[in-house]
Design a protein around this motif. Sequence first.
Motif, PDB file in Angstrom:
ATOM      1  N   ILE A 250       0.825  -1.203   0.000  1.00  0.00           N
ATOM      2  CA  ILE A 250       0.000   0.000   0.000  1.00  0.00           C
ATOM      3  C   ILE A 250       0.862   1.257   0.000  1.00  0.00           C
ATOM      4  CG2 ILE A 250      -1.695   1.327   1.346  1.00  0.00           C
ATOM      5  CD1 ILE A 250      -2.867  -1.352   2.256  1.00  0.00           C
ATOM      6  N   ALA A 251       1.931   1.239   0.773  1.00  0.00           N
ATOM      7  CA  ALA A 251       2.722   2.456   0.934  1.00  0.00           C
ATOM      8  C   ALA A 251       3.977   2.477   0.068  1.00  0.00           C
ATOM      9  CB  ALA A 251       3.104   2.628   2.403  1.00  0.00           C
ATOM     10  N   GLY A 252       4.282   1.325  -0.578  1.00  0.00           N
ATOM     11  CA  GLY A 252       5.542   1.181  -1.290  1.00  0.00           C
ATOM     12  C   GLY A 252       5.853   2.313  -2.265  1.00  0.00           C
ATOM     13  N   LYS A 253       4.815   2.644  -3.061  1.00  0.00           N
ATOM     14  CA  LYS A 253       4.985   3.679  -4.068  1.00  0.00           C
ATOM     15  C   LYS A 253       5.512   4.974  -3.447  1.00  0.00           C
ATOM     16  CE  LYS A 253       1.214   5.157  -6.638  1.00  0.00           C
ATOM     17  NZ  LYS A 253       0.052   4.784  -7.462  1.00  0.00           N
ATOM     18  N   TYR A 254       4.989   5.341  -2.281  1.00  0.00           N
ATOM     19  CA  TYR A 254       5.366   6.603  -1.660  1.00  0.00           C
ATOM     20  C   TYR A 254       6.683   6.486  -0.887  1.00  0.00           C
ATOM     21  CZ  TYR A 254       0.720   7.967  -3.036  1.00  0.00           C
ATOM     22  OH  TYR A 254      -0.381   8.240  -3.779  1.00  0.00           O
ATOM     23  N   ILE A 255       7.004   5.267  -0.469  1.00  0.00           N
ATOM     24  CA  ILE A 255       8.301   5.083   0.189  1.00  0.00           C
ATOM     25  C   ILE A 255       9.403   5.268  -0.846  1.00  0.00           C
ATOM     26  CG2 ILE A 255       9.797   3.422   1.384  1.00  0.00           C
ATOM     27  CD1 ILE A 255       7.294   2.201   2.628  1.00  0.00           C
ATOM     28  N   GLU A 256       9.140   4.758  -2.066  1.00  0.00           N
ATOM     29  CA  GLU A 256      10.132   4.888  -3.124  1.00  0.00           C
ATOM     30  C   GLU A 256      10.406   6.343  -3.465  1.00  0.00           C
ATOM     31  OE1 GLU A 256       8.756   2.437  -6.316  1.00  0.00           O
ATOM     32  OE2 GLU A 256       9.412   0.610  -5.288  1.00  0.00           O
ATOM     33  N   THR A 257       9.361   7.163  -3.526  1.00  0.00           N
ATOM     34  CA  THR A 257       9.566   8.570  -3.884  1.00  0.00           C
ATOM     35  C   THR A 257      10.049   9.385  -2.694  1.00  0.00           C
ATOM     36  OG1 THR A 257       7.325   9.226  -3.317  1.00  0.00           O
ATOM     37  CG2 THR A 257       7.684   8.464  -5.562  1.00  0.00           C
ATOM     38  N   GLY A 258       9.954   8.830  -1.512  1.00  0.00           N
ATOM     39  CA  GLY A 258      10.406   9.562  -0.335  1.00  0.00           C
ATOM     40  C   GLY A 258       9.310  10.366   0.344  1.00  0.00           C
ATOM     41  N   ALA A 259       8.105  10.301  -0.170  1.00  0.00           N
ATOM     42  CA  ALA A 259       7.011  11.038   0.453  1.00  0.00           C
ATOM     43  C   ALA A 259       6.666  10.407   1.796  1.00  0.00           C
ATOM     44  CB  ALA A 259       5.790  11.057  -0.456  1.00  0.00           C
ATOM     45  N   VAL A 260       6.784   9.064   1.850  1.00  0.00           N
ATOM     46  CA  VAL A 260       6.620   8.357   3.114  1.00  0.00           C
ATOM     47  C   VAL A 260       8.003   7.843   3.510  1.00  0.00           C
ATOM     48  CG1 VAL A 260       5.609   6.332   4.224  1.00  0.00           C
ATOM     49  CG2 VAL A 260       4.225   7.726   2.683  1.00  0.00           C
ATOM     50  N   ASP A 261       8.372   8.079   4.782  1.00  0.00           N
ATOM     51  CA  ASP A 261       9.744   7.754   5.173  1.00  0.00           C
ATOM     52  C   ASP A 261       9.888   6.345   5.712  1.00  0.00           C
ATOM     53  OD1 ASP A 261      11.200  10.563   5.004  1.00  0.00           O
ATOM     54  OD2 ASP A 261       9.151  10.831   5.712  1.00  0.00           O
ATOM     55  N   GLY A 262       8.844   5.846   6.319  1.00  0.00           N
ATOM     56  CA  GLY A 262       8.953   4.485   6.810  1.00  0.00           C
ATOM     57  C   GLY A 262       7.627   3.982   7.334  1.00  0.00           C
ATOM     58  N   ILE A 263       7.476   2.642   7.341  1.00  0.00           N
ATOM     59  CA  ILE A 263       6.244   2.059   7.873  1.00  0.00           C
ATOM     60  C   ILE A 263       6.605   0.950   8.847  1.00  0.00           C
ATOM     61  CG2 ILE A 263       4.770   2.606   5.907  1.00  0.00           C
ATOM     62  CD1 ILE A 263       5.272  -0.245   4.878  1.00  0.00           C
ATOM     63  N   GLY A 264       5.635   0.569   9.636  1.00  0.00           N
ATOM     64  CA  GLY A 264       5.848  -0.521  10.564  1.00  0.00           C
ATOM     65  C   GLY A 264       4.701  -1.511  10.461  1.00  0.00           C
ATOM     66  N   PHE A 265       5.010  -2.780  10.698  1.00  0.00           N
ATOM     67  CA  PHE A 265       3.967  -3.815  10.703  1.00  0.00           C
ATOM     68  C   PHE A 265       4.574  -5.048  11.325  1.00  0.00           C
ATOM     69  CE2 PHE A 265       6.240  -3.797   6.702  1.00  0.00           C
ATOM     70  CZ  PHE A 265       6.570  -5.121   6.493  1.00  0.00           C
ATOM     71  N   TRP A 266       3.916  -6.165  11.271  1.00  0.00           N
ATOM     72  CA  TRP A 266       4.518  -7.405  11.710  1.00  0.00           C
ATOM     73  C   TRP A 266       4.462  -8.387  10.556  1.00  0.00           C
ATOM     74  CZ3 TRP A 266      -0.274  -5.741  12.908  1.00  0.00           C
ATOM     75  CH2 TRP A 266      -1.353  -6.608  12.712  1.00  0.00           C
ATOM     76  N   ASP A 267       5.357  -9.357  10.573  1.00  0.00           N
ATOM     77  CA  ASP A 267       5.475 -10.255   9.439  1.00  0.00           C
ATOM     78  C   ASP A 267       4.575 -11.466   9.661  1.00  0.00           C
ATOM     79  OD1 ASP A 267       6.163 -11.923   7.403  1.00  0.00           O
ATOM     80  OD2 ASP A 267       8.319 -11.457   7.519  1.00  0.00           O
ATOM     81  N   PRO A 268       3.584 -11.647   8.829  1.00  0.00           N
ATOM     82  CA  PRO A 268       2.655 -12.781   9.025  1.00  0.00           C
ATOM     83  C   PRO A 268       3.367 -14.127   8.878  1.00  0.00           C
ATOM     84  CG  PRO A 268       2.212 -11.613   6.956  1.00  0.00           C
ATOM     85  CD  PRO A 268       3.201 -10.791   7.713  1.00  0.00           C
ATOM     86  N   LYS A 269       4.469 -14.143   8.138  1.00  0.00           N
ATOM     87  CA  LYS A 269       5.212 -15.402   7.995  1.00  0.00           C
ATOM     88  C   LYS A 269       5.703 -15.869   9.370  1.00  0.00           C
ATOM     89  CE  LYS A 269       9.491 -17.197   6.044  1.00  0.00           C
ATOM     90  NZ  LYS A 269      10.697 -16.822   5.317  1.00  0.00           N
ATOM     91  N   ASP A 270       6.292 -14.949  10.121  1.00  0.00           N
ATOM     92  CA  ASP A 270       6.785 -15.294  11.452  1.00  0.00           C
ATOM     93  C   ASP A 270       5.635 -15.680  12.374  1.00  0.00           C
ATOM     94  OD1 ASP A 270       9.278 -14.744  10.541  1.00  0.00           O
ATOM     95  OD2 ASP A 270       9.352 -12.709  11.369  1.00  0.00           O
ATOM     96  N   ALA A 271       4.524 -14.944  12.254  1.00  0.00           N
ATOM     97  CA  ALA A 271       3.373 -15.275  13.099  1.00  0.00           C
ATOM     98  C   ALA A 271       2.896 -16.684  12.802  1.00  0.00           C
ATOM     99  CB  ALA A 271       2.248 -14.258  12.875  1.00  0.00           C
ATOM    100  N   GLY A 272       2.933 -17.073  11.506  1.00  0.00           N
ATOM    101  CA  GLY A 272       2.513 -18.416  11.108  1.00  0.00           C
ATOM    102  C   GLY A 272       3.398 -19.476  11.738  1.00  0.00           C
ATOM    103  N   ILE A 273       4.697 -19.222  11.710  1.00  0.00           N
ATOM    104  CA  ILE A 273       5.628 -20.193  12.295  1.00  0.00           C
ATOM    105  C   ILE A 273       5.386 -20.315  13.803  1.00  0.00           C
ATOM    106  CG2 ILE A 273       8.061 -20.687  12.760  1.00  0.00           C
ATOM    107  CD1 ILE A 273       8.724 -19.231  10.130  1.00  0.00           C
ATOM    108  N   VAL A 274       5.242 -19.136  14.454  1.00  0.00           N
ATOM    109  CA  VAL A 274       5.084 -19.141  15.910  1.00  0.00           C
ATOM    110  C   VAL A 274       3.824 -19.885  16.325  1.00  0.00           C
ATOM    111  CG1 VAL A 274       4.674 -17.694  17.926  1.00  0.00           C
ATOM    112  CG2 VAL A 274       6.478 -17.094  16.301  1.00  0.00           C
ATOM    113  N   MET A 275       2.712 -19.634  15.609  1.00  0.00           N
ATOM    114  CA  MET A 275       1.466 -20.327  15.967  1.00  0.00           C
ATOM    115  C   MET A 275       1.667 -21.835  15.949  1.00  0.00           C
ATOM    116  SD  MET A 275      -1.852 -18.480  14.355  1.00  0.00           S
ATOM    117  CE  MET A 275      -1.293 -18.260  12.710  1.00  0.00           C
ATOM    118  N   ASN A 276       2.319 -22.321  14.885  1.00  0.00           N
ATOM    119  CA  ASN A 276       2.519 -23.756  14.757  1.00  0.00           C
ATOM    120  C   ASN A 276       3.471 -24.303  15.825  1.00  0.00           C
ATOM    121  OD1 ASN A 276       1.234 -25.164  12.194  1.00  0.00           O
ATOM    122  ND2 ASN A 276       1.613 -23.017  11.707  1.00  0.00           N
ATOM    123  N   LYS A 277       4.507 -23.488  16.110  1.00  0.00           N
ATOM    124  CA  LYS A 277       5.453 -23.925  17.144  1.00  0.00           C
ATOM    125  C   LYS A 277       4.774 -24.033  18.498  1.00  0.00           C
ATOM    126  CE  LYS A 277      10.133 -23.101  15.792  1.00  0.00           C
ATOM    127  NZ  LYS A 277      11.410 -22.556  16.203  1.00  0.00           N
TER     128      LYS A 277
END
Lengths: 332, 337, 519
Positions: A250-277
Amino acid sequence: MKRKTLWIAAGLAALAVGVTGLVLAQKKYTIVTVVKITGINWFNRMEEGVKEYAKETGNNAYQTGPAQADAAQQLKLIQDLVAKKPDAIAVVPFDPAVLEPVLKQALERGIKVITHEADNQVNTLYDIEAFDNVAFGARLNERLAKCMGYSGKWTVFVGSLGSKTHNQWADGGIANAKKYSGMQLVDAKQETADDAEKAYQKAKEILKKYPDIKGFQGSASTDVAGIGRAIEEAGLNDKVCVFGTSLPSIAGKYIETGAVDGIGFWDPKDAGIVMNKVAQMVLEGKKITDGMNLGVKGYEKVSVTKGPGQGFIIRGNAFVDVDKSNLKDYNF
Amino acid sequence: MALTSPPQTRSPFSVWQALVQRPELLTLTLVLLLALVIGLINPVFFTPQSLFDLLRASTVTGIFALGVLLVLAAGGIDVSFTAIAAFCLYTTTLLVLNVAPDAPFALPLLISIGFGLLLGLLNGLIVHRFRAPSLIVTIGTQYMIRGFLLAFIGTKHIMNIPEGMDRFGRWSLFQFTTAEGARASLPVAFLLLVAVALLTWWILSRTLLGRAIYAVGGSVPIAERLGIPVRSVYLFVFGYAGLLAGLGGLVHASLNQLANPFDLVGTELDVIAAVVLGGARVTGGTGTVIGTLLGVVLVVMINNSLILIGVPSTWQKVVIGAIILLASGVFSRRKLA
Amino acid sequence: MTASPQNDHQPLKPGTEFLRLEGITKAFGGVKALQGVSLSVRAGEIYHLLGENGSGKSTLIKIISGAQPPDGGTLYVRGVPYSRLTALQSLEVGIETVYQDLSLFPNLSVAENVALSAQLVQQGGRLARPLNWKALRQTAEAALRRVGLRDDSVFLETPVADLPIAVRQLVAIARGIATKATLVIMDEPTAALTQKEVENLIGIVSDLRKDGVSVLFVSHKLDEVFSIGGNLLILRDGQKVAEGELKDYTKSQVAYLMTGKALDQTRYRSSAPQKEGLLEVRELGRKGGFEGVSFALQKGEVLGITGLLDSGRNELALALAGVRPAERGEIRLEGRSIQIKNPSDALRLGLAYVPEDRLTEGLFLQKPIRENIMVSILDELLRGYQLDFAASNEKAWEMVKNLHIATPNVMIPVQSLSGGNQQRVMVARWLATEPKVLILNGPTMGVDVGSKDALYRIIQNLSSQGLGVIIVGDDLPELLQNCDRILVMRRGRLAREFMVPDLSEETLTKELLSETSTL
């Protein structure tokens, strides 16, 4: 795998654990991860984690979910699953309240239930949250503050004043900014209705009212897209810092141009591993305790607290910080 | 004597009388008053940039509102247009991305208004065929269209909208740099609103169809008695509202640089409020294009200027509600007069 | 059998047949409204379609104007057979209808109401055509001039909703004659008109006739019918009972043919007022309505209040009803001073008001008779928090019986009743409150002879029981037949008081139209 053999194996395993304390190596469990909806990038990414886990452990772990974002369909799917009686299910509930009865039924049948993004779920053994929301908001704000040089006017948007997580993120950010005397919060918590256009319009008004504004923090995933567009149009990419919860898609386009400086989230891949573990650990009879290392990045020192039911809430510190430098690593 | 005496003049004030005859003057007065108040509190409001922002923000709402105006004038109501708009913008974006991502803006435009027209006609057909209240019908179709969109078409935000839409959304009509060094611009998309407004005005006041719409809004049985094809009128107004929803949706996505299937639904009451504040009655048979546009400006100005005058976000909804109530109060006084 | 519509209206030679109906039948849910009606309309002739409510007049009009299809029979227009006419076809062949409910669009301007359908018909009902405003205005101006209304642009642009009912009636007539119609149907066109306007209408009709246009009147006012002259068509129970020239009939013959029974044309007033005072009004006034109005009403008295439409008579009635309360003066009921600030005050104190325009002011047309009657006495019917439906059924039945409302049951919607019966439901509602004073505004407007007779008997019966009745209106024969006294209002003031027994209609008419006040 034939059920009978499984039962015998499980019985033997329990006996072995109980009597001799020996752990049977490579015990094969069936763990099903049920997501809100299949086919979208977020849960595709989660599935990568589930597959990785299955490959590494040899357990029969796989992911499923309704083709449509619909609580009733998810409910139906879990009902069918419960009838098949897998060893454990890991659910990302669409609507926790809708799922309570079927999860209760699953627990009664001896199926281990793990949930994710549902810290209000009663019928679960462990709910896994990637992070503490207030800490996450503070972390976003810390990046913003750094970008702003720890001084100047800033504001924070929320999707709606009624959204609990958005408010927690915003409050975490506001509390963090108080550490720096130069940071001046203006017109906090403007609502954007999760609509990039609204975020854009509000950002323009803020820019008009405070031509010297230095920073924006967004909460809805569309917030930074709207703010970024307003910044870009005004030609202020280098003058104003923008951070917020969002996704690279969603924000990638604006991160590339520098209009958005950074975003934060969590990685669902890691969440998937943790749930199973966690599911596996429960099946093996282990308890997850405060400060434990789950062996996944961001979950090295989890906090465990009492949940609303019999179960517990596990919180990691699985922040993913994305800016221009590592944008390419995430495809969702 | 009644035979030759003029219709009773009911108020001594000619200004008031003028307001009774031309409700849009009342809306204009409210717009100017509100602008004055905002400008006095924060002089930043009186800059060309503000005007551009206002016109830009009015573009999509205005396009929707003109469609709603026709439906209201014919005595119906449409709450499904936002769902139609979301469906059109998202489906069109997906379709164009998959089939002809480099096509010029005209292609997505035609596809989107085509979808909108079809869905609008469906509304009109159901309303006429089953003689059902249009509010109920369009609540139903709103759910159906939105549900279908989210369930079968997609739920993912599309950032990389097709080239044609992207370029159109960024295309400026005017552009200048403010004293603070910021750029202000008015998108070309605003011209679409102008075009739609002219077309709608022409239909309403220069064609038999336009008068037939008001007639049907006045009374369906009388319209039938006088040989007015009521079915055609219903199909037209709902089809037109759907078509404009398709157009507005596409413009929304283009300006927004984002196709978000969750957008727009939930804003229909804002649009209807704008049309009503522009002088149209919910009971039908009235309303003008110029009044509707002023109503849109009024609502957009209320929505977007609260930050400028420093209303805390927790109070914004209260203030918006209060201003709308106040305005509608003035309107009902007018009707009683 | 449906032929294509003919747009070219060749003027017909006077006397040639324009329209012929053969064996037209129509039934509504088993009730036969028309049982094989045949008639013929020739160019340049005037017809009066007479009949009691429920005789099938309205149905016949609807079939000719295309609002409803017949079940059987054939319509011939200029010799071309049609099994039915659509509304558009009817207009296209040159049949214009002035409906009893006027059928005007309240939200559209006078000019649009008068001349829009002309353009629509010209385009064969196709909507995707430019509107010719200039032609619209010209058509409207010409038609408005003919009916004696203003033709300036302010009036042309006035929404019909802002017009008084009498002016609306004339606007509706203007629409009927705006195009070069061959047949103009006028359903009770004089219901809301004053005497002078009626005379003007009669002038218009004779002009139309000279142009070769036929006019079909539907009317209840036999006096008017005879002063206009022409031909006669009488329906009774869905069948044609008479067809011929008016000059061959007397009023009482016509009345007999309509009702099937002989009518008493004389005075209804039977009892005399009691000597006991009931209502007294002193120096009552309301800005823009009436000033300095004082009068007294005895128990059992029937008082008439008349005047021209703008004389303030309606405003006075509305003030007594609490709809638009008086601003000055005093009202005393049975010796006590009372305040009437709103309709519920009036109702509670025992003043019941039956409005003139029952459609807009009074009845809930889609609701059953029972609900329409019980709405005024909800308090009485309330048992705890529930309505006593058994009691309200009983009450409704009692009223239906007493007032001879023709209906199989009390649950049918009022809109399916005839005009006379609707009026009686309205009266029933207010009688249910057991009032002391009954104020009737134009009680028999748009009601046929038979229903009038029934209502007059009811009024007299009520007054003999001590009820004070005030009849407001300008139906002079009605006032003369029913009242003890008549007050004439002019420019908001009481101008003259007459004792009825020695009063002639001529004297009253003269007083009504005179310009100077004598009181």
